[in-house]
Enzyme design. Sequence first.
Site, PDB file in Angstrom:
ATOM      1  N   ASP A   1       0.929   5.274 -16.598  1.00 35.03           N
ATOM      2  CA  ASP A   1      -0.513   5.389 -16.642  1.00 35.03           C
ATOM      3  C   ASP A   1      -1.101   5.406 -18.134  1.00 35.03           C
ATOM      4  OD1 ASP A   1      -3.230   5.773 -16.067  1.00 35.03           O
ATOM      5  OD2 ASP A   1      -2.872   7.670 -14.982  1.00 35.03           O
TER       6      ASP A   1
HETATM    7  C1  BGC Z   1      -6.124   6.405 -14.786  1.00 35.85           C
HETATM    8  C2  BGC Z   1      -5.515   5.567 -13.889  1.00 35.85           C
HETATM    9  C3  BGC Z   1      -6.261   3.995 -14.122  1.00 35.85           C
HETATM   10  C4  BGC Z   1      -6.048   3.612 -15.374  1.00 35.85           C
HETATM   11  C5  BGC Z   1      -6.457   2.371 -15.749  1.00 35.85           C
HETATM   12  C6  BGC Z   1      -6.159   6.019 -16.233  1.00 35.85           C
HETATM   13  O1  BGC Z   1      -6.882   6.932 -16.957  1.00 35.85           O
HETATM   14  O2  BGC Z   1      -5.606   7.619 -14.625  1.00 35.85           O
HETATM   15  O3  BGC Z   1      -5.849   5.653 -12.554  1.00 35.85           O
HETATM   16  O4  BGC Z   1      -5.641   3.090 -13.294  1.00 35.85           O
HETATM   17  O5  BGC Z   1      -6.628   4.776 -16.179  1.00 35.85           O
HETATM   18  O6  BGC Z   1      -7.860   2.329 -15.562  1.00 35.85           O
END
Ligand code: BGC
Length: 760
Positions: free
Chosen positions: A288
């Site tokens: 993530d």
């Molecule tokens: C989130 C993810 C997301 C990523 C990209 C993160 O903060 O937890 O779910 O896909 O950002 O936007």
Amino acid sequence: MLNRLPHRLPRAVAGALLFSLAACLPGQTAKDDAIQKKVDALLRQMTLGEKVEQMEQAAGQPMYTPKEKADALAKNGIGSFLFFTDPERINALQHIAMTESRLHIPILFGYDVIHGFRTIMPVPLAMASSWDPALVERTQSMAAREARAAGVHWAFAPMVDIARDARWGRIMEGAGEDPYLGEQMAAAQVRGFQGKYAGAPDHILVSVKHFAGYGAAEGGRDYDSTNISDEQLQNVYLRPYKAGVDAGAATMMSAYQNLNGVPATGNRWLLTDVLRHEWGFKGFVVSDWESVGSMKTHGFARDEEDAAIRAVQAGVNMEMTGETYRKWIPAAVKSGKIPESEIDALVRPILAIKYRMGLFENPYVDLKKFQQETLSIEERTASRTAAEQTAVLLKNENHLLPLNTNLKSLAVIGPLADSKLDTMGSWAIHGDRRDTVTLVEGLRDSLPQTKIDAAVGVEIERGSATIFDEQVIPEKPTLTAGAAKAEAFAHAVELARNAEATVLVLGEAQTMSGEAASRARLNLPGEQERLLEAVVALGKPVVLVLMTGRPLDITWAQQHVPAILNIWYPGTEGGHAAANLLLGKVNPSGHLPVTWPREAGQEPLYYYQSLPQNPDNTEHRYWDASSAPLYPFGYGLSYADIRMKGMTLDADSVSTDGTVCVRAIVENTSKVAGAQVVQVYTHKRAGSAARPARELKAFQKVWLAPGETKTVALEIPAKELSYWSPVAKKVVLEPGEFDLWAGFDATATEHKSFHLTAGK
Ligand code: BGC
């Protein structure tokens, strides 16, 4: 138990384990052998630096990466970008990679395609309320087509985190509280996004997230640690991810949080032992956002270098922003801290996916196709149908709904009644609010003869910045002075007084749920309840339409408002769908994928509990409030009167290699067509461990014409009755007595019992 293997395996062992990860992709075809050969040949030409570049993902858009830097990264051979959605810019970057980078490796473009791309579908919690996996598959496949036409190859979805606490803002992004429903929704979304196989034309790859257990954030506080027993992890939380892998998920996203003391992104047990070795996952893991570097904050990694090394050792193939791999991995390999074979093993599935998607031969967006696929009639229709199938009718006293289409006047009131942005919901970043149809617009389109007066009455504001404010400019309140607020309030009540009926559209602004949008309270934000009370006090017909990403405390409304329709965040065509539902052109058929609490203090509240001491008193566990839900899991009303007339089992004994066959007889005794969701729950009376009083094991949505009776056959393969025993420490299928109920929610009363016998 989580850390069954040491996190830092001896280097040679770690290398050998990772090296054994096949680089082939889910949905294996004969093509894969050829792909393997190409990947191996390419790897042989790559320098260590080029390999590590493939393991990097950088965020696009000028606010994250200035144009010159993005161009330089493309030239340098970066593995992936996220957040680029302009097809021309995608083509330009791809052109740099294909012509100016040394090995001409195409870039993979990822994006948060959560519930639609340009055409916005209802939010995922709403989609789960359809209890219709085929519908879910169809909408995600349309979202995929639209995204792919713009040059996006990869969705950071589906989010399959089980969520049992409405305070957690991201409950909106998943399928709710139940592992079985969660499995069905996970698999349907993977099929929808990816099509027949990972890499199929007009489809995009998935990233099943957030692996694992992110939805159990303590206190519902986003990003906080999760402490999940082995029993719950195995029997509840891991199941939807596994369903996603079984459905062929090309990638997984490692979660932000500590899972039982070990950050998910550095958790070798999770990412390698379970995911790759037990489940046979062949795709790749992306971290993530900056979750590699943040392992230092967790008090897990000593520094950034240690974090990068441990993410690699755990099995994270690609780093989403943070650049710790680029900074530290080449030197770590050179100094012998990580064998290069380990890097090769992590890069292989990234390259293989690019081959599998055909990006080496056809890396560019076809701009003509992009125009055709964007916001087409077909997509808008799908968005409307999805919103119609996902709304949940919570209350309908004296058949107030559907509203009479001959109404002379109607007041449509509330801060969400005419808000295009809020109708789309959170995580609809690429959606254009101007495309969206609000409730006011939808009702005006449907009732041209009716005088429709609209007013906000009150405004709501989150009051603190959100992580999306730069990408989705929020609407600022216009009523700042006290007098203006009082006037707006009085005006709305006056409209309600002068109208034959009032529709109040209340709930949460889209910024109030989603990522980093947890709440301590579940009340209707701001002065909305006061407005509701004032309108109800007029003594005229009132319908409450809820727009929300989570269950809210509507206990007062349940007592005093005759009709409540929850439309969640319905998406681009939300206003048309809501009008069709309110006016009876379409009959509501959604059912709750979450238990709906009366108030925040009850959370986490979910049906999947074992029956404890003093079982008759479970609704009175608190002396100062009820511990019963306001609406149970699986609940939803219809304008039709559909009853369960009876239920039979084909046999009262079933062997462990057999199937339980349930036949439920449902009858529509009313004069309107409608649907119900037949749900089957079981309970294992005794075994090596205590099992929940009820577990959902099968469901089917069934449509009935007026007066029609249908027998719905549902099958439960006996292996579905197995579970991970905390005593045996493995999955067991124990013979014994089971209860079984069929009905329309988790309180189903139609009961039978059966015996599970040892098979051959
Ligand atoms: C989130 C993810 C997301 C990523 C990209 C993160 O903060 O937890 O779910 O896909 O950002 O936007």
